[in-house]
Motif scaffolding. Structure first.
Motif, mmCIF file in Angstrom:
data_model
loop_
_atom_site.group_PDB
_atom_site.id
_atom_site.type_symbol
_atom_site.label_atom_id
_atom_site.label_comp_id
_atom_site.label_asym_id
_atom_site.label_seq_id
_atom_site.Cartn_x
_atom_site.Cartn_y
_atom_site.Cartn_z
ATOM 1 N N GLY A 172 94.725 22.405 -43.838
ATOM 2 C CA GLY A 172 93.976 21.527 -42.849
ATOM 3 C C GLY A 172 92.854 22.418 -42.298
ATOM 4 O O GLY A 172 93.222 23.674 -41.864
ATOM 5 N N THR A 173 91.517 21.726 -41.595
ATOM 6 C CA THR A 173 90.673 22.366 -41.049
ATOM 7 C C THR A 173 90.037 21.432 -39.898
ATOM 8 O O THR A 173 90.076 20.263 -40.199
ATOM 9 N N VAL A 174 90.064 22.165 -38.759
ATOM 10 C CA VAL A 174 89.639 20.968 -37.363
ATOM 11 C C VAL A 174 88.490 21.559 -36.971
ATOM 12 O O VAL A 174 88.366 22.824 -36.386
ATOM 13 N N LEU A 175 87.520 20.805 -36.503
ATOM 14 C CA LEU A 175 86.499 21.109 -35.765
ATOM 15 C C LEU A 175 86.602 20.879 -34.527
ATOM 16 O O LEU A 175 87.091 19.741 -34.135
ATOM 17 N N CYS A 176 86.439 21.744 -33.474
ATOM 18 C CA CYS A 176 86.917 21.442 -32.197
ATOM 19 C C CYS A 176 85.858 21.992 -31.374
ATOM 20 O O CYS A 176 84.681 22.829 -31.331
ATOM 21 N N ARG A 177 85.732 21.313 -29.998
ATOM 22 C CA ARG A 177 84.750 21.627 -28.824
ATOM 23 C C ARG A 177 85.501 22.122 -27.727
ATOM 24 O O ARG A 177 86.590 20.985 -27.289
ATOM 25 N N GLU A 178 85.556 23.281 -27.311
ATOM 26 C CA GLU A 178 86.685 23.639 -26.024
ATOM 27 C C GLU A 178 87.932 23.303 -26.471
ATOM 28 O O GLU A 178 88.392 23.627 -27.563
ATOM 29 N N ASP A 179 88.747 22.519 -25.748
ATOM 30 C CA ASP A 179 90.087 22.008 -26.019
ATOM 31 C C ASP A 179 90.344 20.728 -26.649
ATOM 32 O O ASP A 179 91.489 20.181 -26.721
ATOM 33 N N CYS A 180 89.174 20.289 -27.101
ATOM 34 C CA CYS A 180 89.258 18.996 -27.847
ATOM 35 C C CYS A 180 89.136 19.197 -29.472
ATOM 36 O O CYS A 180 88.028 19.274 -29.836
ATOM 37 N N PRO A 181 90.087 18.820 -30.169
ATOM 38 C CA PRO A 181 89.896 18.651 -31.757
ATOM 39 C C PRO A 181 88.902 17.361 -31.902
ATOM 40 O O PRO A 181 89.387 16.274 -31.311
ATOM 41 N N LEU A 182 87.842 17.661 -32.736
ATOM 42 C CA LEU A 182 86.952 16.368 -33.225
ATOM 43 C C LEU A 182 87.213 15.869 -34.482
ATOM 44 O O LEU A 182 87.337 14.473 -34.529
#
Length: 296
Positions: A172-182
């Motif tokens: 799995g790979t997750v793109l995030c901004r600060e504490d939010c997974p997008l």
């Protein structure tokens, strides 16, 4: 496959895994350790051949979701699609298992890559020399990273329904901004999952400067290079590092976090950009049913 909108708190996923999707897994009957018959979900693998205009580029083994993003991201991460390149169409043929990416003008890379098969193995699937060339003169933005973001992301991602929790044998790979997974992508090879993220970002013109890339895979040189070429300044993983991966991360200014389990993590590059705004002792240990082991 349609993008999955996931309801949640302040910032829901834009794309998340869909463990119930019929094409991604199937039941296989076997015998367990007691000799009893058992049926388990196993992940499907299918070939996907990527074309750039009229040139066949590579055949990848993939679970088959988001083929358009995988194709664009692969071409992007190999340097075959550059900033400003205009994509005129992306055509996916499910029956022929092909994706054709067409650009407004011929690129300079269609003659560069001879046909080769890309398997789901973790040590193949990239044109390494071309990727190394892309690092020349590259310096990533010195992005701040708060430890509270890391702990929040780890909890949210590790408790999100996924193919890994359903069937295993997947990255799995997750793109995030600060504490939010997008955007959360999965595939049999970690490179495929990263390429899907890259394809989504390229297609939607998403800025990488404020992003974090979270992966279940090892932080090898190739993973570090792909993250750097995408322009993302932070890479985090539940798994460990390779020495060359760390060396490259330090060279380009990539903050590199590994061995993230519960309250524990190790930062081997970019530690000066860490803001320790949360007491690790306040972070609960992971519940066993949500632990995600790194897929091999």
């Amino acid at each position: 496959m349609n993008e999955t909108q996931v309801p949640g708190a302040a910032s829901p996923y834009l794309i998340a895994p869909d463990p119930s999707a019929a094409r991604l897994t199937r039941k296989v009957t076997g015998i367990d350790h007691t000799g009893a018959e058992t049926a388990v979900s196993v992940v499907e693998e299918r070939p996907l051949t990527i074309f750039l205009n009229g040139q066949e580029i590579v055949t990848a083994m993939t679970i088959g979701d988001y083929p358009e993003y995988l194709a664009i991201g692969f071409l992007r991460n190999q340097g075959m699609l550059r900033d400003g390149e205009e994509i005129t169409s992306v055509d996916y043929d499910e029956e022929l298992e092909t994706v054709v990416v067409r650009t407004a003008s011929l690129t300079t890379y269609e003659e560069k890559l001879r046909k080769k098969t890309r398997t789901s193995g973790c040590a193949v699937g990239t044109v390494f020399g071309d990727m190394m060339e892309g690092l020349e003169g590259l310096t990533l933005p010195a992005a701040e990273l708060r430890t509270s973001w890391l702990y929040a992301l780890a909890h949210r991602i590790n408790t999100t329904p996924s193919l890994y929790l359903e069937a295993g044998a997947i990255h799995g790979t997750v793109l995030c901004r600060e504490d939010c997974p997008l955007v959360y992508m999965e595939d049999v090879g970690r490179h495929n999952a990263v390429d899907k993220i890259a394809g989504w970002m390229f297609r939607h013109g998403e800025s990488p400067a404020d992003k974090i890339l979270y992966t279940t895979g090892r932080l090898t040189s190739e993973m570090v290079i792909k993250t750097a070429l995408m322009g993302i300044p932070v890479l985090a993983s539940r798994s460990g590092f390779t020495a060359w991966g760390v060396e490259i991360a330090r060279q380009v200014g990539l903050t590199c976090i590994g061995r993230m389990r519960g309250k524990r993590f190790v930062c081997l590059a970019g530690a000066e950009r860490l803001v320790r705004d949360m007491d690790p002792e306040s972070v609960p240990e992971e519940a066993g049913k949500h632990r995600r082991k790194s897929a091999s």
